[in-house]
Write an enzyme that holds these catalytic residues in place. Structure first.
Site, PDB file in Angstrom:
ATOM      1  N   ARG A 107      -6.250   9.758  -7.964  1.00  0.00           N
ATOM      2  CA  ARG A 107      -7.159   9.333  -6.796  1.00  0.00           C
ATOM      3  C   ARG A 107      -8.548   9.878  -7.232  1.00  0.00           C
ATOM      4  NH1 ARG A 107      -6.515   9.898  -0.480  1.00  0.00           N
ATOM      5  NH2 ARG A 107      -5.398   7.874  -0.820  1.00  0.00           N
ATOM      6  N   HIS A 134      -7.708   0.095  -3.688  1.00  0.00           N
ATOM      7  CA  HIS A 134      -6.656   0.851  -3.118  1.00  0.00           C
ATOM      8  C   HIS A 134      -5.303   0.019  -3.399  1.00  0.00           C
ATOM      9  CE1 HIS A 134      -4.512   4.000  -1.300  1.00  0.00           C
ATOM     10  NE2 HIS A 134      -4.903   4.083  -0.410  1.00  0.00           N
ATOM     11  N   GLN A 137      -1.626   0.909  -1.583  1.00  0.00           N
ATOM     12  CA  GLN A 137      -1.840   0.643  -0.088  1.00  0.00           C
ATOM     13  C   GLN A 137      -1.420  -0.819   0.295  1.00  0.00           C
ATOM     14  OE1 GLN A 137      -2.756   2.846   2.383  1.00  0.00           O
ATOM     15  NE2 GLN A 137      -1.818   1.504   3.656  1.00  0.00           N
ATOM     16  N   ASP A 230     -10.611  -0.599   8.919  1.00  0.00           N
ATOM     17  CA  ASP A 230     -10.431   0.832   7.903  1.00  0.00           C
ATOM     18  C   ASP A 230     -11.665   1.666   8.547  1.00  0.00           C
ATOM     19  OD1 ASP A 230     -10.178   2.623   6.120  1.00  0.00           O
ATOM     20  OD2 ASP A 230     -11.323   1.746   4.522  1.00  0.00           O
ATOM     21  N   CYS A 271      -4.664   1.453   7.387  1.00  0.00           N
ATOM     22  CA  CYS A 271      -4.235   2.236   6.075  1.00  0.00           C
ATOM     23  C   CYS A 271      -4.165   3.811   6.476  1.00  0.00           C
ATOM     24  CB  CYS A 271      -5.131   2.241   4.921  1.00  0.00           C
ATOM     25  SG  CYS A 271      -6.795   2.788   5.198  1.00  0.00           S
ATOM     26  N   ARG A 316       4.369   3.194   2.292  1.00  0.00           N
ATOM     27  CA  ARG A 316       3.525   3.593   1.207  1.00  0.00           C
ATOM     28  C   ARG A 316       4.691   4.414   0.155  1.00  0.00           C
ATOM     29  NH1 ARG A 316      -1.384   5.386   1.185  1.00  0.00           N
ATOM     30  NH2 ARG A 316      -1.119   4.985  -0.956  1.00  0.00           N
TER      31      ARG A 316
END
Ligand code: CP
Ligand code: NVA
Length: 333
Positions: A107, A134, A137, A230, A271, A316
């Site tokens: 990440r 991502h 996700q 988001d 998310c 996730r």
């Protein structure tokens, strides 16, 4: 059988819709097994390295629990405890970690970093979030959509807010691959970049998806099956952008009116983490400075029946488990 053994997982652009569907089906199977208490330690004795150059709750925990459930060991590397990038290049780091671990999660910042890691590691590398994408996700979100709405193809997904960063880009790619109708609702300057839109239009031709970009949030969210958003300022961005983002994106806040416009069939996804109340230091700082107590989503929507954000967060782990398992060994569904 779909085989992904040895593959990297850097962006969904690299995967066919069949491969993505396979990962979702595998995740659903692994989830059911976990709920049944069935062991799934098919990767006993293997190890993964988890590199985090940005902070995380869900992604780190999902990778750790998923790996442990599969019987694997994990090493968490945070920016301050490793030499990565500062004293040792990504290329050298990749070649060192590739000698010790069967897979590496990364990440961080630019997508080119995770690509370089993948180029030199010699083992599968998984993207745990970059500025651009991502992808893990997306698997969690699409599993959640499948669970709540029964299917993916033909559904309308409205993404509201900053659509040119990792989440907006990734939703556009995932929808284009899987045949959903993607609508980005944002001021024009927050639309995804033209080159990525072009690539996704080619995917959409194959899947039957459509891609729409509108500044009109009511038109964009009308009848949507999924409404998602988001944070307005992402990790790594400077604090100086807050004022502009609040000004530009406040009209794109997901509130009750937006969800009613979508309809009672609609689910809300995010998310996370989310600024929907004053339960965070940053939320309180922004509130003191700009006089707002909710940002990209109101607390009312976040806490509503239509909100599936905690199912999404749980997913996730199941979807990341599917990615680890499928890229390290052949997994039958
Ligand atoms: N959604 C997500 O990636 O959360 P974290 O930043 O907590 O990992
Ligand atoms: N766009 C957000 C996503 C967090 C999971 C960020 O990059 O900070």
């Amino acid at each position: 059988m779909t085989r992904l053994k040895g593959r990297h997982f850097l962006t969904l652009k690299d995967f066919t819709s069949e491969e993505i569907q396979y990962l979702l089906d595998l995740a659903a199977k692994l989830k059911a097994k976990k709920k049944n208490g069935e062991p799934m330690d098919v990767l006993r004795g293997k190890n993964v390295a988890l590199i985090f150059e940005k902070t995380s709750t869900r992604t780190r925990c999902a990778f750790e629990v998923a790996a442990h459930d599969l019987g694997m060991g994990t090493t968490y590397l945070e920016p301050s405890s490793s030499q990565i990038g500062k004293k040792e290049s990504i290329r050298d780091t990749a070649r060192v970690l590739g000698r010790m671990y069967e897979g590496i999660e990364y990440r961080g910042f630019g997508q080119e970093i995770v690509e370089e890691l993948a180029k030199y590691a010699g083992v599968p590398v998984w993207n745990g979030l970059t500025n651009e994408y991502h992808p893990t996700q997306m698997l969690a979100d699409f599993l959640t959509i499948q669970e709540h709405l029964g299917s993916l193809k033909g559904k309308k997904l409205a993404y509201v807010g900053d659509a040119r960063y990792n989440m907006g880009n990734s939703y556009m790619i995932a929808c284009a691959k899987m045949g959903l109708h993607f609508v980005a609702c944002a001021p024009k300057k927050y639309f995804p970049n033209e080159a990525l839109i072009k690539e996704c239009e080619a995917f959409a031709k194959i899947s039957g998806a459509t891609l729409t970009f509108t500044e009109d949030i009511m038109e964009g969210t009308k009848g949507a099956d999924v409404v998602c958003t988001d944070v307005w300022v992402s990790m790594g961005e400077p604090d100086s952008v807050w004022a502009e983002r609040i000004h530009d994106l406040m009209p794109y806040q997901v509130n009750k009116k937006v969800m009613e416009n979508a309809g009672s069939q609609a689910i809300f996804l995010h998310c996370l983490p989310s600024f929907h109340d004053l339960g965070t230091t940053i939320g309180r700082e922004i509130s003191a400075k700009f006089g707002i107590s909710e940002m990209e989503v109101t607390d009312e929507v976040f806490e509503s029946e239509q909100s599936k954000v905690f199912d999404e967060a749980e997913n996730r782990m199941h979807t990341i488990k599917a990615v680890i398992a499928a890229t390290l060994r052949d997994m039958e569904i």
